[in-house]
Design a protein around this motif. Sequence first.
Motif, PDB file in Angstrom:
ATOM      1  N   ALA A 125       0.860  -1.185   0.000  1.00 36.21           N
ATOM      2  CA  ALA A 125       0.000   0.000   0.000  1.00 36.21           C
ATOM      3  C   ALA A 125       0.899   1.239   0.000  1.00 36.21           C
ATOM      4  CB  ALA A 125      -0.913  -0.042   1.224  1.00 36.21           C
ATOM      5  N   GLY A 126       0.329   2.380   0.355  1.00 38.67           N
ATOM      6  CA  GLY A 126       1.126   3.602   0.446  1.00 38.67           C
ATOM      7  C   GLY A 126       1.168   4.346  -0.877  1.00 38.67           C
ATOM      8  N   GLY A 127       1.576   5.593  -0.807  1.00 36.63           N
ATOM      9  CA  GLY A 127       1.506   6.456  -1.980  1.00 36.63           C
ATOM     10  C   GLY A 127       2.699   6.435  -2.906  1.00 36.63           C
ATOM     11  N   ILE A 128       3.802   5.784  -2.519  1.00 37.97           N
ATOM     12  CA  ILE A 128       5.028   5.892  -3.314  1.00 37.97           C
ATOM     13  C   ILE A 128       5.049   4.937  -4.497  1.00 37.97           C
ATOM     14  CG2 ILE A 128       7.533   5.638  -3.269  1.00 37.97           C
ATOM     15  CD1 ILE A 128       7.521   6.691  -0.433  1.00 37.97           C
ATOM     16  N   VAL A 129       4.897   3.647  -4.244  1.00 36.10           N
ATOM     17  CA  VAL A 129       5.064   2.648  -5.313  1.00 36.10           C
ATOM     18  C   VAL A 129       4.116   2.874  -6.490  1.00 36.10           C
ATOM     19  CG1 VAL A 129       4.922   0.195  -5.876  1.00 36.10           C
ATOM     20  CG2 VAL A 129       6.091   0.926  -3.786  1.00 36.10           C
ATOM     21  N   PRO A 130       2.819   3.195  -6.270  1.00 33.20           N
ATOM     22  CA  PRO A 130       1.937   3.399  -7.424  1.00 33.20           C
ATOM     23  C   PRO A 130       2.378   4.522  -8.364  1.00 33.20           C
ATOM     24  CG  PRO A 130       0.628   3.033  -5.457  1.00 33.20           C
ATOM     25  CD  PRO A 130       2.053   3.189  -5.009  1.00 33.20           C
ATOM     26  N   ARG A 131       3.246   5.410  -7.904  1.00 38.50           N
ATOM     27  CA  ARG A 131       3.691   6.520  -8.751  1.00 38.50           C
ATOM     28  C   ARG A 131       4.621   6.057  -9.869  1.00 38.50           C
ATOM     29  NH1 ARG A 131       5.171  10.892  -3.988  1.00 38.50           N
ATOM     30  NH2 ARG A 131       3.059  11.084  -3.135  1.00 38.50           N
ATOM     31  N   PHE A 132       5.283   4.931  -9.657  1.00 42.47           N
ATOM     32  CA  PHE A 132       6.153   4.407 -10.729  1.00 42.47           C
ATOM     33  C   PHE A 132       6.012   2.888 -10.819  1.00 42.47           C
ATOM     34  CE2 PHE A 132       8.630   5.384  -6.885  1.00 42.47           C
ATOM     35  CZ  PHE A 132       9.230   4.176  -6.576  1.00 42.47           C
ATOM     36  N   ILE A 133       4.749   2.461 -10.920  1.00 40.39           N
ATOM     37  CA  ILE A 133       4.432   1.048 -10.829  1.00 40.39           C
ATOM     38  C   ILE A 133       5.083   0.226 -11.941  1.00 40.39           C
ATOM     39  CG2 ILE A 133       2.230   1.385 -12.039  1.00 40.39           C
ATOM     40  CD1 ILE A 133       2.991  -1.186  -9.279  1.00 40.39           C
ATOM     41  N   GLU A 134       5.112   0.739 -13.162  1.00 42.63           N
ATOM     42  CA  GLU A 134       5.715  -0.033 -14.257  1.00 42.63           C
ATOM     43  C   GLU A 134       7.209  -0.211 -14.033  1.00 42.63           C
ATOM     44  OE1 GLU A 134       4.205  -1.755 -16.628  1.00 42.63           O
ATOM     45  OE2 GLU A 134       2.350  -1.124 -15.628  1.00 42.63           O
ATOM     46  N   TYR A 135       7.874   0.839 -13.570  1.00 42.29           N
ATOM     47  CA  TYR A 135       9.303   0.729 -13.269  1.00 42.29           C
ATOM     48  C   TYR A 135       9.526  -0.266 -12.128  1.00 42.29           C
ATOM     49  CZ  TYR A 135      14.137   2.245 -12.592  1.00 42.29           C
ATOM     50  OH  TYR A 135      15.514   2.282 -12.504  1.00 42.29           O
ATOM     51  N   PHE A 136       8.658  -0.193 -11.126  1.00 44.26           N
ATOM     52  CA  PHE A 136       8.753  -1.081  -9.969  1.00 44.26           C
ATOM     53  C   PHE A 136       8.620  -2.539 -10.396  1.00 44.26           C
ATOM     54  CE2 PHE A 136       6.918  -3.227  -6.220  1.00 44.26           C
ATOM     55  CZ  PHE A 136       7.825  -2.852  -5.239  1.00 44.26           C
ATOM     56  N   LYS A 137       7.667  -2.823 -11.288  1.00 44.88           N
ATOM     57  CA  LYS A 137       7.446  -4.191 -11.749  1.00 44.88           C
ATOM     58  C   LYS A 137       8.685  -4.751 -12.443  1.00 44.88           C
ATOM     59  CE  LYS A 137       3.644  -4.902 -14.081  1.00 44.88           C
ATOM     60  NZ  LYS A 137       2.527  -4.586 -15.002  1.00 44.88           N
ATOM     61  N   ASN A 138       9.451  -3.893 -13.086  1.00 52.82           N
ATOM     62  CA  ASN A 138      10.628  -4.337 -13.839  1.00 52.82           C
ATOM     63  C   ASN A 138      11.942  -4.098 -13.095  1.00 52.82           C
ATOM     64  OD1 ASN A 138       9.437  -5.197 -16.527  1.00 52.82           O
ATOM     65  ND2 ASN A 138       8.580  -3.145 -16.336  1.00 52.82           N
ATOM     66  N   SER A 139      11.840  -3.704 -11.820  1.00 51.73           N
ATOM     67  CA  SER A 139      13.034  -3.449 -11.006  1.00 51.73           C
ATOM     68  C   SER A 139      13.537  -4.755 -10.401  1.00 51.73           C
ATOM     69  CB  SER A 139      12.692  -2.457  -9.888  1.00 51.73           C
ATOM     70  OG  SER A 139      11.870  -3.093  -8.901  1.00 51.73           O
ATOM     71  N   SER A 140      14.484  -4.643  -9.494  1.00 48.25           N
ATOM     72  CA  SER A 140      15.007  -5.838  -8.820  1.00 48.25           C
ATOM     73  C   SER A 140      14.151  -6.220  -7.602  1.00 48.25           C
ATOM     74  CB  SER A 140      16.458  -5.606  -8.384  1.00 48.25           C
ATOM     75  OG  SER A 140      16.526  -4.594  -7.390  1.00 48.25           O
ATOM     76  N   PHE A 141      12.971  -5.582  -7.464  1.00 41.90           N
ATOM     77  CA  PHE A 141      12.098  -5.892  -6.323  1.00 41.90           C
ATOM     78  C   PHE A 141      11.849  -7.391  -6.197  1.00 41.90           C
ATOM     79  CE2 PHE A 141       7.817  -7.165  -5.094  1.00 41.90           C
ATOM     80  CZ  PHE A 141       7.803  -6.759  -3.768  1.00 41.90           C
ATOM     81  N   ARG A 142      11.339  -7.983  -7.270  1.00 39.06           N
ATOM     82  CA  ARG A 142      10.920  -9.383  -7.172  1.00 39.06           C
ATOM     83  C   ARG A 142      12.108 -10.315  -6.979  1.00 39.06           C
ATOM     84  NH1 ARG A 142       6.016 -12.146  -6.014  1.00 39.06           N
ATOM     85  NH2 ARG A 142       7.090 -14.066  -5.469  1.00 39.06           N
TER      86      ARG A 142
END
Length: 325
Positions: A265-282
């Motif tokens: 949740a929270g306001g940060i991740v949704p601001r760059f969701i496509e970048y987040f999906k393709n980052s090293s997060f997973r």
Amino acid sequence: MAQLSGVALVGDVGGTNARLSLVNLADGSLSNTIIYSSVDNESLELVIKKYREDAGVEFDSACIAIACPVNGDYIKMTNNHWEFSISKMKENLGLKELVFINDFTAMSMCTTAIDIKDMTQVGGESIDPKAPKAIYGAGTGLGVGYLINVNDKWIPLSTEGGHVDPSATTSRQDDILRELRKNFKHVSAERLLSGQGLVNLYKAIATLNGHEVKDVEPCDVTAGAFADPACPDCKEAIDQFCAMMGVFGSNLAVNLLTKGGVYIAGGIVPRFIEYFKNSSFRENFDNAGRFSETMKKLPVYVISHKDAGLLGAGAYIRQQLGADL
């Protein structure tokens, strides 16, 4: 299971705005959402009375999610002047039921009210619908919660998990933490995974890179990271944020083996969701040593629904009144 009818008031109250709505007790849907200023109005009680007039609907139950600790009868908000007794407000408003919950409790409960098809899935497979869920959110701070199902009722577990020590998994992250310890006696996960965390990451990285450290706001860090050309310090700050979000979420999942899913949740991740999906997060989420194969199967969902807090408060009061979620 109780067959409910009618409506209840639900609210999502922060330091700036109070969002009020009506939840249909039969199906959890919202209507008559109105936003009031938390700064310009004298009290929450007066705001609720004003809402009653503006919406033109009567209700005798209410659940308000509020951005401050909820301990006992007396509430004093952290970021504005509102303070009140719950029992006195209940009496003054003539309500049969008035419940206040922490805003992150509402965020946890919203995972029972928002279809996962309306969330963004980041890896993993499918959930076990009755298994524990982990919820965390980077925004002004770092909220953490769990949701467990006991006898077909969802019980939110409030935590202060944002204040645990973060896990550094690379030598670069070791350097960043070492740099931050020069300014903070205790570098908690929230010092990294929040709006101010982005600023802290940027400043530490700029210092380590021998670059000028500018006075920035969180929005400046994201803007710099995605500019053309990008600010290398800002971009690394975002990349480290994504990686550390992965490690932190993985640790939460391992703690309770949350096969019901992990929710961001929270306001940060949704601001760059496509970048987040393709980052090293997973990659970092999955990298859990002997539990890596288990982690690869656990789905992660990003919640970006604008009414998540209201839906969570609605789910809470509906279950309190006897609904089966």
